[in-house]
Write an enzyme that holds these catalytic residues in place. Structure first.
Site, PDB file in Angstrom:
ATOM      1  N   TYR A 169      37.908  51.195  42.007  1.00 36.04           N
ATOM      2  CA  TYR A 169      38.951  51.068  40.990  1.00 36.04           C
ATOM      3  C   TYR A 169      38.458  51.072  39.555  1.00 36.04           C
ATOM      4  CZ  TYR A 169      41.898  50.331  44.978  1.00 36.04           C
ATOM      5  OH  TYR A 169      42.568  50.522  46.164  1.00 36.04           O
ATOM      6  N   PHE A 187      47.431  39.634  47.397  1.00 38.22           N
ATOM      7  CA  PHE A 187      48.673  40.394  47.531  1.00 38.22           C
ATOM      8  C   PHE A 187      48.354  41.830  47.915  1.00 38.22           C
ATOM      9  CE2 PHE A 187      47.330  40.334  43.100  1.00 38.22           C
ATOM     10  CZ  PHE A 187      47.382  41.647  42.722  1.00 38.22           C
TER      11      PHE A 187
END
Length: 418
Positions: A128, A418
């Site tokens: 990322y 999450f």
């Protein structure tokens, strides 16, 4: 083999949710079958317009989902975030730009909505950074050798006028949300918890494929009777020779709005009869815990890694949202090759407030947008990043100025996944 252009990246339709879920399961190496129960569970939170799929013909080969989130900036402001999850590319379709296209679509939509940052929990470190994300928080887990800790095993309860009560899931759903809101307003890096989060944490809702085991919940109330801490834990059933208890308590959640609550709850879980070990769950890397024990060496770090990653979408809004512990000014050259956050910005900050504006003045510190994301919550050091060659001083001493402005006395922490 189809070309990159033959793969269609777009929001999914309602009738494509089963194929999308199958691709998610495949990507995370779970059984790819999709049951009606799983679809019913997914339907409660999937928003098709924020759920991207990459399609090779009729087959879904890439998945990407985002949802609205709030993250606490330094100083307590709730900042709008684009939370990213369920990111997969099927192994047969790697290296074709599928993730790049999904990421670009989602971040563009987030910017258009007015989201200030994007967030994610990275399963793999190398992916990322190339999309402008930087590791902004770290999480650590300790394992406590209770007999070695030096705590009095005859502990009767808090010695500060407070008390600890065991409660059930219904009580947690009443007390927990308000307590957590108080906690997250003071904790940089903390994210909001939905009603669904509390239902899952207390068994009111059980996720598909999960075998629910009722945990223990303990609430600490201060001398005035107000809830100041909540501890949730499970205990295994392990015995040694000659019926020697060797149980381990595993903490799944612990939030506290005062040091007294932290101290009392950690002492409580270490004093439970038969418990000889405690696994703390993921905590802030500078958690008070080890030094709440008479012998801090009884708490050994068993896991420590990057946790929440942040991608700055709006530099001005992000830097103006947080507070600063010092007075100073700094001109930043932000490089953002895959987004629109790049440019030169002047930050004027003081404990009374801050302003950030685009400028044509000479840059003092040059950095990629991902490094700005790593610095934004105050846990990383610009001096350290300069030593690593990840930021460049255009003016001697600029990294020291950045640290004086941006770093916080306590490390940021995100307690959730999450």
């Amino acid at each position: 083999m189809r070309s990159r252009q033959d793969i269609d990246v777009r929001p999914i339709r309602d009738d494509e949710i089963p194929d999308w879920v199958r691709a998610v399961n495949t990507g995370f190496l779970r059984p790819p079958s999709v049951s009606e129960a799983e679809l019913a569970d997914r339907a409660t939170y999937i928003v098709p317009e924020r759920t991207l799929g990459a399609f090779d013909g009729e087959r879904c080969v890439g998945t990407f989902r985002s949802f609205a989130q709030e993250i606490t900036a330094v100083g307590g402001a709730a900042v709008r975030a684009d939370a990213i999850t369920s990111v997969t590319v099927t192994s047969t379709h790697r290296r074709r730009g599928v993730l790049t296209r999904m990421m670009a679509q989602d971040l563009a939509a987030a910017k258009e909505r007015g989201d200030v940052v994007a967030t994610l929990i990275a399963a793999e470190y190398p992916i990322y950074g190339r999309y402008g994300f930087g590791p902004a928080t770290t999480a650590a887990e300790w394992t406590i050798d209770v007999p070695r800790s030096g705590l009095d095993p005859r502990l009767a309860g808090p010695d500060d006028g407070g008390r600890i009560d065991l409660v059930d899931g219904d009580d947690v759903r009443k007390t927990g949300p308000e307590l957590y809101e108080r906690f997250r307003r003071a904790q940089p890096g903390a994210i909001d918890r939905s009603e669904r989060w509390w239902q899952l944490a207390t068994g009111a809702l059980v996720r598909h494929g999960v075998t629910w085991t009722e945990p223990f919940h303990a609430v600490y109330r201060g001398a005035r009777g107000e809830a100041e801490g909540l501890l949730t834990y499970t205990v295994d059933d392990r015995w040694g020779d000659a019926k020697q208890p060797l149980q381990t308590a595993k903490v799944t959640d612990m939030i506290a709005v005062s040091p007294a609550a932290e101290r009392a709850l950690w002492r409580y879980v270490c004093s439970i009869d038969w418990v000889t070990g405690v696994k703390t769950g993921l905590r802030a890397p500078d958690d008070l815990l080890p030094h709440l024990l008479p012998d801090p060496r009884a708490a050994a770090i068993t896991s420590q890694a990057d946790w929440l990653w942040v991608r700055i979408l709006d530099v001005v809004a992000a830097l103006e949202a947080r507070t600063y512990g010092a007075t100073g000014a700094l001109v930043l050259e932000v490089v953002d090759e895959k987004g629109s956050a790049g440019g030169r910005y002047r930050l004027d900050a003081s404990p009374e407030g801050a302003s950030c504006t685009r400028t044509t003045g000479s840059a003092e510190l040059t950095l990629e947008v991902g490094e700005l994301g790593a610095l934004w919550l105050g846990g990383e050091s610009a001096v350290r990043l300069a030593a690593l060659g990840r930021v460049r001083e255009e003016r001697a001493g600029a990294a020291l100025v950045a640290d004086a402005l941006l770093r916080t006395s306590r490390r940021p922490w995100c307690p959730d996944i999450f």
